[in-house]
Design a protein around this motif. Structure first.
Motif, PDB file in Angstrom:
ATOM      1  N   LEU A  26       0.820  -1.206   0.000  1.00  0.00           N
ATOM      2  CA  LEU A  26       0.000   0.000   0.000  1.00  0.00           C
ATOM      3  C   LEU A  26       0.855   1.257   0.000  1.00  0.00           C
ATOM      4  CD1 LEU A  26      -2.803  -0.949   2.546  1.00  0.00           C
ATOM      5  CD2 LEU A  26      -3.052  -0.677   0.077  1.00  0.00           C
ATOM      6  N   ALA A  27       1.940   1.248   0.785  1.00  0.00           N
ATOM      7  CA  ALA A  27       2.819   2.419   0.822  1.00  0.00           C
ATOM      8  C   ALA A  27       3.416   2.687  -0.554  1.00  0.00           C
ATOM      9  CB  ALA A  27       3.927   2.207   1.856  1.00  0.00           C
ATOM     10  N   ILE A  28       3.825   1.623  -1.242  1.00  0.00           N
ATOM     11  CA  ILE A  28       4.364   1.782  -2.594  1.00  0.00           C
ATOM     12  C   ILE A  28       3.273   2.282  -3.532  1.00  0.00           C
ATOM     13  CG2 ILE A  28       5.303   0.552  -4.594  1.00  0.00           C
ATOM     14  CD1 ILE A  28       6.693  -1.332  -2.603  1.00  0.00           C
ATOM     15  N   GLY A  29       2.095   1.648  -3.462  1.00  0.00           N
ATOM     16  CA  GLY A  29       1.002   2.021  -4.352  1.00  0.00           C
ATOM     17  C   GLY A  29       0.556   3.451  -4.163  1.00  0.00           C
ATOM     18  N   TYR A  30       0.295   3.840  -2.905  1.00  0.00           N
ATOM     19  CA  TYR A  30      -0.153   5.208  -2.645  1.00  0.00           C
ATOM     20  C   TYR A  30       0.938   6.232  -2.948  1.00  0.00           C
ATOM     21  CZ  TYR A  30      -4.182   3.170  -0.202  1.00  0.00           C
ATOM     22  OH  TYR A  30      -5.326   2.479   0.106  1.00  0.00           O
ATOM     23  N   GLY A  31       2.178   5.889  -2.605  1.00  0.00           N
ATOM     24  CA  GLY A  31       3.278   6.815  -2.892  1.00  0.00           C
ATOM     25  C   GLY A  31       3.458   7.041  -4.382  1.00  0.00           C
ATOM     26  N   VAL A  32       3.391   5.956  -5.159  1.00  0.00           N
ATOM     27  CA  VAL A  32       3.545   6.073  -6.614  1.00  0.00           C
ATOM     28  C   VAL A  32       2.370   6.833  -7.221  1.00  0.00           C
ATOM     29  CG1 VAL A  32       3.535   4.755  -8.766  1.00  0.00           C
ATOM     30  CG2 VAL A  32       5.020   4.063  -6.890  1.00  0.00           C
ATOM     31  N   LEU A  33       1.137   6.527  -6.776  1.00  0.00           N
ATOM     32  CA  LEU A  33      -0.028   7.233  -7.304  1.00  0.00           C
ATOM     33  C   LEU A  33       0.023   8.719  -6.971  1.00  0.00           C
ATOM     34  CD1 LEU A  33      -3.074   4.849  -6.670  1.00  0.00           C
ATOM     35  CD2 LEU A  33      -1.977   5.413  -8.837  1.00  0.00           C
ATOM     36  N   ALA A  34       0.462   9.053  -5.756  1.00  0.00           N
ATOM     37  CA  ALA A  34       0.570  10.454  -5.375  1.00  0.00           C
ATOM     38  C   ALA A  34       1.620  11.169  -6.213  1.00  0.00           C
ATOM     39  CB  ALA A  34       0.898  10.574  -3.885  1.00  0.00           C
ATOM     40  N   GLY A  35       2.794  10.533  -6.383  1.00  0.00           N
ATOM     41  CA  GLY A  35       3.838  11.133  -7.213  1.00  0.00           C
ATOM     42  C   GLY A  35       3.417  11.242  -8.664  1.00  0.00           C
ATOM     43  N   PHE A  36       2.754  10.202  -9.164  1.00  0.00           N
ATOM     44  CA  PHE A  36       2.259  10.208 -10.539  1.00  0.00           C
ATOM     45  C   PHE A  36       1.244  11.322 -10.737  1.00  0.00           C
ATOM     46  CE2 PHE A  36      -1.093   8.644 -13.467  1.00  0.00           C
ATOM     47  CZ  PHE A  36      -0.352   8.592 -14.632  1.00  0.00           C
TER      48      PHE A  36
END
Length: 488
Positions: free
Chosen positions: A116-126
């Protein structure tokens, strides 16, 4: 004094109800149902999915894209029903991690947290990077590539705005998210009417599956499922929702249905814009209103719509990530410092501060490297989608265990969880095959990364001999919530 008056003035203490919640400090019971729904919809970013995701799916499945949309909506809606079973019983701030922590062992729950941390972090950066890019494209002359420093400056401005919003009260963040997403969808609907007004009426031939292979449908379904990611992040606001056990499950379900119907509207309405859509041809020319508006006056408007859509995506995903980081501080699986809540805004400002480099490191790197947007945006999507697919699948298969542990096991939900878990696993596999076939399997790095970090984190917690028992902290009733306490 009557016995009733005495009981109201001096209510008896209930041993099972404490004076504070493990998530004390957050704005408990302050966020309305509409705000929760707005967060869930914004995390999906349906405007960008309609303008971009459906185009990519049409390149794969041609005129069969409508079926891919329906299948993606069915998979996502089934997942929403599964996660709603968790959400109707637990109000937490760790999204799916909080749920899984009460069903599986610490290794599995930590793996979900990492995913989740990877997913949310990537989506936020994207989302932040795409917002900056489309803002630049909306004002820059056509075919002019903005220099990296200009893009970096706009990205810094976008990130500063997002952080400023997040550090205000949660209601401010969710309502600004709602306004931005509503504006983006309104502009999208206007573009739809303008584009459809000049096209022919779709006929049944436009939606024939003749010549469309099952593999095309499967791969297009994986793409469209990827355009619906993030809706479950509404559960990260469960502890702050006014009626968490009702509003969070409903928000997840309604956001999926809304986005799916919007995508279907675009697919069905756009099918008649090009006569070649009646053939089995796959590719951009097979159907799409976006291409009929790609030049001239509409181009800046399309970029403005996308910027308005990606900003809420970044804000919603970043908010979910900050709540997840905050929870690790409260559970003492990281440092207690990040579990402190600002007394005025009632937001986890320290967790937000910690999340900034996690969100912006990758976007800044690719912008400084002057990488083409088509390259890095695809890699971002691949990594983020694989991480979230993994967490979805684990949460689905853990539901029967969770219900059994609380004595509420039902066969129907065991079946639904199996169907949902199998569906998202199939999507995960199809997405992995697509990445390998395209020669870019960057998303596959998620699996060893999540496994390695989870195992190392678990070993660290065992050496410290604390934190393990506190995994999955969630909000619960406190003495001040009771009617007698309020009356007193």
């Amino acid at each position: 004094m009557s016995a009733l008056e005495d009981a109201l003035r001096n209510p008896p203490r209930i041993p099972a109800v404490g004076d504070s919640s493990p998530l004390t400090g957050l704005a408990r019971r302050r966020i309305s149902r509409l705000d929760i729904l707005a967060h869930s919809v914004a995390a999906i970013g349906p405007s960008s999915g309609a303008l971009i995701g459906t185009v990519v799916a049409a390149q794969v499945a041609g005129r069969g894209v409508w079926l891919a949309v329906l299948l993606a909506m069915a998979v996502s809606w089934t997942l929403a029903q599964v996660f709603g079973q968790y959400g109707s019983r637990i109000a937490g701030s760790g999204s799916l991690y909080t749920f899984v922590a009460h069903a599986a062992g610490p290794r599995v729950s930590l793996a979900v947290m990492c995913a989740l941390a990877i997913g949310y972090g990537v989506l936020a950066g994207f989302g932040a990077a795409q917002t900056a890019e489309h803002l630049v494209s909306a004002v820059a002359p056509p075919l002019v590539h903005a220099p990296p420093l200009a893009s970096l400056a706009v990205l810094a401005l976008v990130a500063a705005v997002i952080v400023a919003i997040m550090t205000r009260r949660a209601q401010v963040s969710t309502r600004l998210t709602f306004i931005a997403e509503a504006a983006g969808i309104l502009l999208l609907v206007i573009l739809l009417f303008v584009a459809f007004a000049g096209g022919s009426v779709p006929t049944p031939e436009h939606f024939s599956l003749e010549g469309v292979t099952p593999s095309q449908i499967v791969f297009a379904t994986a793409i469209m499922t990827g355009t619906m990611l993030g809706w479950e992040s509404a559960s990260a606001l469960g502890a702050e929702a006014s009626r968490p056990f009702a509003s969070v499950p409903r928000a997840m379900s309604w956001s999926v249905l809304f986005s799916g119907c919007l995508y279907l509207l675009v697919v069905v309405g756009g099918a008649g814009l090009n006569p070649s859509a009646a053939s089995a041809e796959s590719g951009p020319s097979a159907m799409w209103f976006a291409f009929s508006l790609a030049g001239g006056w509409a181009a800046p408007v399309i970029h403005a719509v996308l910027a308005l859509c990606f900003l809420p995506v970044a804000l919603a995903s970043w908010t979910a990530l900050s709540r997840l980081i905050f929870l690790t501080g409260r559970e003492r699986t990281t440092h207690e410092w990040v579990g402190v809540i600002d007394r005025i805004s009632q937001t986890p400002r320290r967790a937000i501060l910690v999340s900034i480099p996690l969100v912006l490191a990758a976007p800044v790197t690719v912008i400084l490297g002057d990488s083409p947007s088509s390259t890095w945006s695809g890699e971002f999507s691949a990594i983020g989608s694989m991480a979230l697919y993994l967490s979805y699948a684990i949460a689905c298969f853990c539901l029967p265990v969770f219900l059994r542990r609380i004595g509420e096991e039902r066969r129907v939900w065991t079946v639904v969880a199996f169907v949902g878990g199998s569906g998202i696993t199939a999507v995960l596999i199809a997405d992995a095959v697509l990445q390998v076939a395209s020669g870019d399997g960057v998303g596959l790095v998620v699996f060893p990364l999540v496994a390695g970090v989870a195992v190392a984190w678990y070993a660290h917690l065992r050496r410290r001999r604390h934190g393990r028992a506190r995994l999955g902290e969630y909000d619960h009733t406190v003495a001040s919530d009771l009617w007698g306490e309020e009356a007193g």
